[in-house]
Design a protein around this motif. Structure first.
Motif, PDB file in Angstrom:
ATOM      1  N   ILE A   3       0.905  -1.127  -0.095  1.00 46.75           N
ATOM      2  CA  ILE A   3      -0.083   0.013  -0.030  1.00 46.75           C
ATOM      3  C   ILE A   3       0.874   1.327  -0.034  1.00 46.75           C
ATOM      4  O   ILE A   3       2.018   1.304   0.748  1.00 46.75           O
ATOM      5  N   LYS A   5       1.604   5.491   0.213  1.00 45.31           N
ATOM      6  CA  LYS A   5       0.984   6.630   1.072  1.00 45.31           C
ATOM      7  C   LYS A   5       1.152   7.649   0.054  1.00 45.31           C
ATOM      8  O   LYS A   5       1.839   8.048  -0.796  1.00 45.31           O
ATOM      9  N   ASN A  22      -6.921   6.037   3.370  1.00 44.48           N
ATOM     10  CA  ASN A  22      -6.835   4.739   4.113  1.00 44.48           C
ATOM     11  C   ASN A  22      -5.968   3.820   3.042  1.00 44.48           C
ATOM     12  O   ASN A  22      -5.117   3.378   3.943  1.00 44.48           O
ATOM     13  N   ALA A  23      -5.971   4.068   2.097  1.00 44.19           N
ATOM     14  CA  ALA A  23      -4.819   3.131   1.210  1.00 44.19           C
ATOM     15  C   ALA A  23      -4.926   3.801  -0.116  1.00 44.19           C
ATOM     16  O   ALA A  23      -5.912   4.329  -0.839  1.00 44.19           O
ATOM     17  N   MET A  25      -3.769   2.554  -3.807  1.00 41.33           N
ATOM     18  CA  MET A  25      -3.643   1.368  -4.609  1.00 41.33           C
ATOM     19  C   MET A  25      -2.721   1.398  -5.609  1.00 41.33           C
ATOM     20  O   MET A  25      -1.882   0.586  -5.717  1.00 41.33           O
ATOM     21  N   GLY A  61      -7.291   4.982  -4.981  1.00 43.28           N
ATOM     22  CA  GLY A  61      -7.220   5.128  -3.644  1.00 43.28           C
ATOM     23  C   GLY A  61      -8.396   4.446  -2.976  1.00 43.28           C
ATOM     24  O   GLY A  61      -9.704   4.306  -3.682  1.00 43.28           O
ATOM     25  N   ILE A  68      -8.242  -0.542   7.954  1.00 44.10           N
ATOM     26  CA  ILE A  68      -7.557  -1.302   6.919  1.00 44.10           C
ATOM     27  C   ILE A  68      -6.486  -2.131   7.276  1.00 44.10           C
ATOM     28  O   ILE A  68      -5.691  -1.202   8.065  1.00 44.10           O
ATOM     29  N   SER A  71      -2.860  -0.249   7.433  1.00 39.99           N
ATOM     30  CA  SER A  71      -2.751   1.060   7.292  1.00 39.99           C
ATOM     31  C   SER A  71      -3.042   1.649   8.362  1.00 39.99           C
ATOM     32  O   SER A  71      -3.591   1.080   9.354  1.00 39.99           O
TER      33      SER A  71
END
Length: 133
Positions: A3, A5, A22-23, A25, A61, A68, A71
């Motif tokens: 993941i 940032k 949160n993530a 991708m 994202g 999650i 994260s």
């Protein structure tokens, strides 16, 4: 799957506001230049300059109302974080708000996002999957 940032910073009423996810991708980065063409009498083009086009960054994202795995929690408990995030991202695009975007590769400033796509599937109404470009 790793993941990545990323975060977006923009000014709201004179105060720096940070948008974290949160993530993230994926991130897509694009740099394009256009070679100029100067036609000469013999029928061919002479090129000795290039026009820099705007750099492009796309973030794919996820924002959810839950933690999650892998994260850190971003958002506020007992709040529909997906709805809040959608509203924030929609406003950034609709109002052409200049932003600073920090990614794994570089920091972009100024960035004006021109597109937002979201996707929700049955059973995942607490999750906002988005593509911001």
């Amino acid at each position: 799957m790793a993941i990545t940032k990323a975060q977006i910073t923009y000014k709201s009423e004179g105060i720096d506001t940070i948008v974290r996810f949160n993530a993230v991708m994926s991130e897509q980065h694009g740099v394009v230049g256009e070679v100029t063409k100067f036609p000469v009498q013999n029928g061919f083009n002479v090129s000795n300059h290039s026009i820099r086009k705007n750099r492009k960054v796309t973030i794919v994202g996820v924002m959810t109302n839950y933690q999650i795995a892998g994260s850190e929690f971003v958002g506020t408990e007992n709040t529909n974080n997906s709805r809040v995030m959608y509203g924030t991202l929609k406003d950034l695009v609709s109002n052409a708000v200049p932003c600073t975007v920090d990614t794994n590769l570089t920091t972009y400033y100024p960035v004006i996002f021109t597109g937002l796509k979201t996707k929700q599937e049955a059973g995942s109404t607490d999750t906002l999957e988005f593509t911001l470009s």
